[in-house]
Write an enzyme that holds these catalytic residues in place. Structure first.
Site, PDB file in Angstrom:
ATOM      1  N   HIS A  23       0.875  -0.945   0.041  1.00  0.00           N
ATOM      2  CA  HIS A  23       0.155   0.043   0.058  1.00  0.00           C
ATOM      3  C   HIS A  23       0.770   1.232  -0.078  1.00  0.00           C
ATOM      4  O   HIS A  23       1.884   1.354   0.752  1.00  0.00           O
ATOM      5  CB  HIS A  23      -1.019   0.011   1.191  1.00  0.00           C
ATOM      6  N   ASP A  24       0.379   2.091  -0.686  1.00  0.00           N
ATOM      7  CA  ASP A  24       0.944   3.700  -0.822  1.00  0.00           C
ATOM      8  C   ASP A  24       2.203   3.618  -1.504  1.00  0.00           C
ATOM      9  O   ASP A  24       3.012   4.818  -1.196  1.00  0.00           O
ATOM     10  CB  ASP A  24       0.908   4.306   0.566  1.00  0.00           C
ATOM     11  N   GLY A  29       5.208  -1.125   2.745  1.00  0.00           N
ATOM     12  CA  GLY A  29       4.283  -0.048   2.567  1.00  0.00           C
ATOM     13  C   GLY A  29       5.091   1.661   2.311  1.00  0.00           C
ATOM     14  O   GLY A  29       5.920   1.449   2.977  1.00  0.00           O
TER      15      GLY A  29
END
Length: 262
Positions: free
Chosen positions: A121-122, A139
């Site tokens: 994520h991200d 992440g």
């Protein structure tokens, strides 16, 4: 018409260009957008608020757009954006973003992403990168343009890898890797600068000389990071053709958040 195999399950609300190909047993969710010329192989799951650009080739058995592996995630409509002309090989996992960090995972254009790569994520992955088999990005990792990461390498969350850097096989990347550098190992260490890669990308002799000097100031001079950064900034005056490369390094060092690999 869009070429969708009879066994594929594509939600009626998904937005697919008429030239998209979807392979057998693939599942496409309602919030997915796939642009012209992209080909999706068999047994893939593409879900979440995911946009895929033009002329991508996604091989079989990929999970694209699943929710983040983040215990704080509570169903927010975060996103995954994939650019154009990427090759994504088998068994990769790309997650959407998470709330509080922009909410978007991004993969740019013209990337070569080999089997079993995880993009958490991200993460922000630039253009023209190569991520070899079993590369794992935690992440919030930032991977700049033209980076190469060797197989079986793990990149710690929030780490940044600068443009044109190269990370060797089976490395543990727990600190930021400055642009143009070559690093590997566990613990991670910078071994030199990516001269062969720069030559292949048509860097002239003055630009390569500037990178060599930046490497020397960071790793061979005995200076502190702040002293080396100040001296690097002054290279623009003596090597004007390398001004953009000097700026790339200075910007990276100013934003390094986990300390740089030494």
């Amino acid at each position: 018409m869009t070429q969708i195999h009879a066994t594929a399950i594509v939600d009626a609300r998904a937005q697919l260009d008429s030239t998209v190909t979807i392979g057998p047993y693939t599942v496409v969710g309602p919030h997915v957008h796939i642009a012209a010329g992209s080909r999706i192989g068999a047994h893939c799951v593409i879900e979440g608020h995911t946009s895929i650009g033009q002329d991508n080739q996604i091989f079989q058995f990929n999970s694209i757009g699943a929710i983040p592996q983040d215990k704080k995630y509570a169903g927010e409509p975060c996103e995954l954006h994939i650019g154009d002309r990427n090759t994504i090989r088998e068994f990769c996992t790309f997650n959407i973003g998470s709330p509080g960090a922009g909410g978007v995972t991004r993969v740019g254009n013209d990337n070569w992403i080999m089997a079993y790569v995880h993009i958490a994520h991200d993460c922000q992955v630039g253009n023209q990168t190569i991520l070899a088999n079993n590369t794992t990005l935690g992440g919030h990792v930032h991977v700049a343009d033209w980076v190469i990461i060797g197989g079986l390498t793990g990149v710690h969350q929030f780490v940044k890898i600068g443009a044109h850097a190269m990370v060797g096989f089976s490395s543990a990347v727990t600190q930021d890797v400055p642009p143009f550098m070559m690093a590997d190992g566990n613990p991670l260490a910078v071994r030199g600068f990516n001269i062969e890669g720069l030559r292949r990308r048509q860097f002239n002799e003055e630009r390569i000389a500037a990178v060599k000097q930046m490497h020397k100031l960071l790793y061979r001079s005995g200076k502190t990071l702040s002293q080396a950064s100040a001296d690097i900034a002054e290279l623009e005056m003596s090597l004007p053709q390398a001004a953009s490369d000097v700026a790339t390094m200075c910007d990276f060092l100013a934003q390094a958040s986990r300390g740089i690999a030494r």
